[in-house]
Design a protein around this motif. Structure first.
Motif, mmCIF file in Angstrom:
data_model
loop_
_atom_site.group_PDB
_atom_site.id
_atom_site.type_symbol
_atom_site.label_atom_id
_atom_site.label_comp_id
_atom_site.label_asym_id
_atom_site.label_seq_id
_atom_site.Cartn_x
_atom_site.Cartn_y
_atom_site.Cartn_z
ATOM 1 N N ARG A 59 0.837 -1.202 0.000
ATOM 2 C CA ARG A 59 0.000 0.000 0.000
ATOM 3 C C ARG A 59 0.876 1.258 0.000
ATOM 4 N N ALA A 60 1.950 1.210 0.783
ATOM 5 C CA ALA A 60 2.887 2.342 0.801
ATOM 6 C C ALA A 60 3.545 2.506 -0.564
ATOM 7 N N LEU A 61 3.959 1.395 -1.165
ATOM 8 C CA LEU A 61 4.591 1.452 -2.489
ATOM 9 C C LEU A 61 3.614 1.968 -3.534
ATOM 10 N N GLY A 62 2.375 1.494 -3.468
ATOM 11 C CA GLY A 62 1.373 1.931 -4.436
ATOM 12 C C GLY A 62 1.128 3.426 -4.371
ATOM 13 N N GLU A 63 1.018 3.966 -3.152
ATOM 14 C CA GLU A 63 0.791 5.410 -3.017
ATOM 15 C C GLU A 63 1.973 6.200 -3.542
ATOM 16 N N LEU A 64 3.177 5.726 -3.244
ATOM 17 C CA LEU A 64 4.372 6.418 -3.720
ATOM 18 C C LEU A 64 4.483 6.390 -5.240
ATOM 19 N N LEU A 65 4.241 5.234 -5.839
ATOM 20 C CA LEU A 65 4.349 5.103 -7.295
ATOM 21 C C LEU A 65 3.370 6.020 -8.021
ATOM 22 N N LEU A 66 2.178 6.158 -7.467
ATOM 23 C CA LEU A 66 1.153 6.958 -8.125
ATOM 24 C C LEU A 66 1.228 8.441 -7.761
ATOM 25 N N SER A 67 2.141 8.783 -6.857
ATOM 26 C CA SER A 67 2.260 10.183 -6.449
ATOM 27 C C SER A 67 3.026 11.024 -7.462
#
Length: 457
Positions: A59-67
């Motif tokens: 979830r942390a990686l997903g938010e970072l990638l899409l930021s």
């Protein structure tokens, strides 16, 4: 000259199956036998705990990638939030641990083929690498298609196991090992038959079982619609963990008392044999073969892409950033495949210890990578509140959950230090990080010296 770009040619079904394939691998089909012997029925809790931790990492990686639209992997994220040294160490470490994992899997391919054909182990291993290399050189869509079918085989097998187990439970079926019953979970020494120590020592193999789940993040640069596909794939991870891992293990342990399962063989083979399927060993051997080939395929994909990104970030030779006509990083793919082929040599030199050492080193390195993602997310929340406010895929319970998962990872590393099987690899792995630190420092000095020479001239 504009930089060549990877082609966004992965469809939603590819990303979804890559995510499933990443959560079902040799750690479940092979490693679970050893883990069950260590922890007994409590192994289900181990898979559940590590699975939940990995979900929050994703979830942390997903938010970072899409930021930020320019992110293509977590090496880009590490450089943005922790600096070039952290990006260099994390990028090469991710490459290294996937190389180690792929080595183990390509060795396994050779072993599984020997079940049917009496040929030297290295022959099918090399043939497998050549076939996978050829397919990966075509297009990223070829990788997606291959993983789609590999993952489908795994899913069908686990569905068959769970379905068979439910039927046997309802029927009150009896095998050579006794009755198929839920009571098998506690009637053979209890849920924690080897005590707390056995439960704790099982964490290393379970961490290795989840290696690859972050591939959904690595593939972000090549998916056709990351804003939709990445969140969809990540949010389905908890259900997959409950169903494919905890569900499969629950059925296995109801059919077989844990005392009947050997760490030297797949518990899936044992289970199908016990329920009276004559060709069970052959069926499961084929499934495990495709699972190993799938993991090796994933390793070739991820190592080539991470090498490509290291090159784009001036942390590896510029040759590795060159794409072929199909928008595939051919040079990166070739060199990664060549290094993976060394796995056959390792199996010859240290046949008894090779798999255990390689999987432990891989697990340790993945803990580093996952930890970097969590630390980057903490810094993202602190330093980029405007991006966090606009996020459409916010990671829940942060930053508390980040610190909790980091604490769990630290505890797992400490546990490895007390286990005789994992201690040598744990003590060896820091040498890799020291090497990377020295290489980066030398590279930085050379660059600084070069700039000073230009200024003076």
């Amino acid at each position: 000259m504009a930089q060549q770009e990877l082609k966004r040619d992965l469809a939603n079904r590819h990303v979804q199956l890559i995510a499933i394939g990443g959560t079902i691998g040799t750690g479940l089909f092979l490693g679970s036998g050893k883990a069950i012997q260590q922890a007994g029925p409590s192994i289900m809790f181990t898979y559940l705990i590590v699975g939940i931790a990995v979900f929050f990492v994703m979830r942390a990686l997903g938010e970072l990638l899409l930021s930020k639209a320019g992110y293509q992997s977590f090496t880009d994220i590490a450089e943005d939030y922790l600096g070039p040294r952290a990006a260099f160490i994390t990028g090469w470490t991710y490459w290294f641990c996937w190389i180690m994992t792929a080595m183990a899997d390509v060795i396994a391919v050779g072993v599984y083929v020997q079940y049917w054909f009496d040929i030297p182990q290295w022959v099918p291993a090399i043939v497998c690498l050549i076939i996978l290399l050829g397919l990966n050189l075509l297009t990223v869509k070829s990788f997606g298609e291959l993983e789609f079918w590999f993952a489908l085989i795994k899913v069908v097998t686990i569905l068959a196991l769970i379905g068979t187990g439910i039927v046997l439970l309802v029927m009150g079926f009896k095998t050579d090992a006794g009755a198929v019953t839920v009571k098998n979970l506690w009637e053979h020494g209890g849920v924690f038959p080897n005590g707390v120590s056995g439960f704790l020592f099982s964490f290393q193999m379970v961490v290795f079982a989840y290696v690859g789940v972050e591939l959904v993040g690595v593939s972000a640069a090549e998916t056709s619609n990351p804003e939709k596909n990445i969140p969809s794939a990540i949010n389905k991870i908890p259900l997959r963990i409950l169903f494919f891992y905890v569900g499969a293990l629950f059925v296995l342990l109801c059919i077989n008392p844990w005392t009947e399962l050997s760490p030297a063989e797949s518990p899936f083979v044992k289970t199908f044999a016990l329920v009276g399927i004559p060709i069970a060993a052959g069926i499961i051997n084929f499934v495990v073969l495709t699972s190993a080939a799938s993991a090796c395929n994933s390793g070739m994909f991820s190592t080539s892409r991470i090498l490509y990104n290291l090159s784009r970030n001036d942390q590896a030779s510029p040759r590795f950033a060159k794409l072929n006509k199909n928008h595939v990083p051919g040079n990166s793919l070739f060199i990664s495949t060549l290094v993976i082929s060394v796995g056959a040599l390792l199996s010859k030199l240290i046949p008894e210890q090779a798999f255990g050492i390689v999987t432990t080193v891989s697990a340790i390195c993945f803990i580093w990578v996952w930890g970097v993602v969590l630390v980057c997310h903490i810094k993202y929340k602190k330093t980029r509140p405007e991006l966090q406010a606009k996020s459409k895929f916010k990671a829940p319970f942060t930053p508390f959950i980040n610190y909790a998962v980091l604490t769990l990872f630290a505890a797992i590393l400490i546990i490895m230090l007390f286990a005789s099987e994992t201690r040598p690899a744990l003590l060896f792995t820091p040498l890799w990080f020291i090497l990377l630190f020295v290489l980066y420092s030398g590279r930085s000095r050379r660059e600084k010296s070069g700039k000073n020479s230009i200024i003076q001239s």
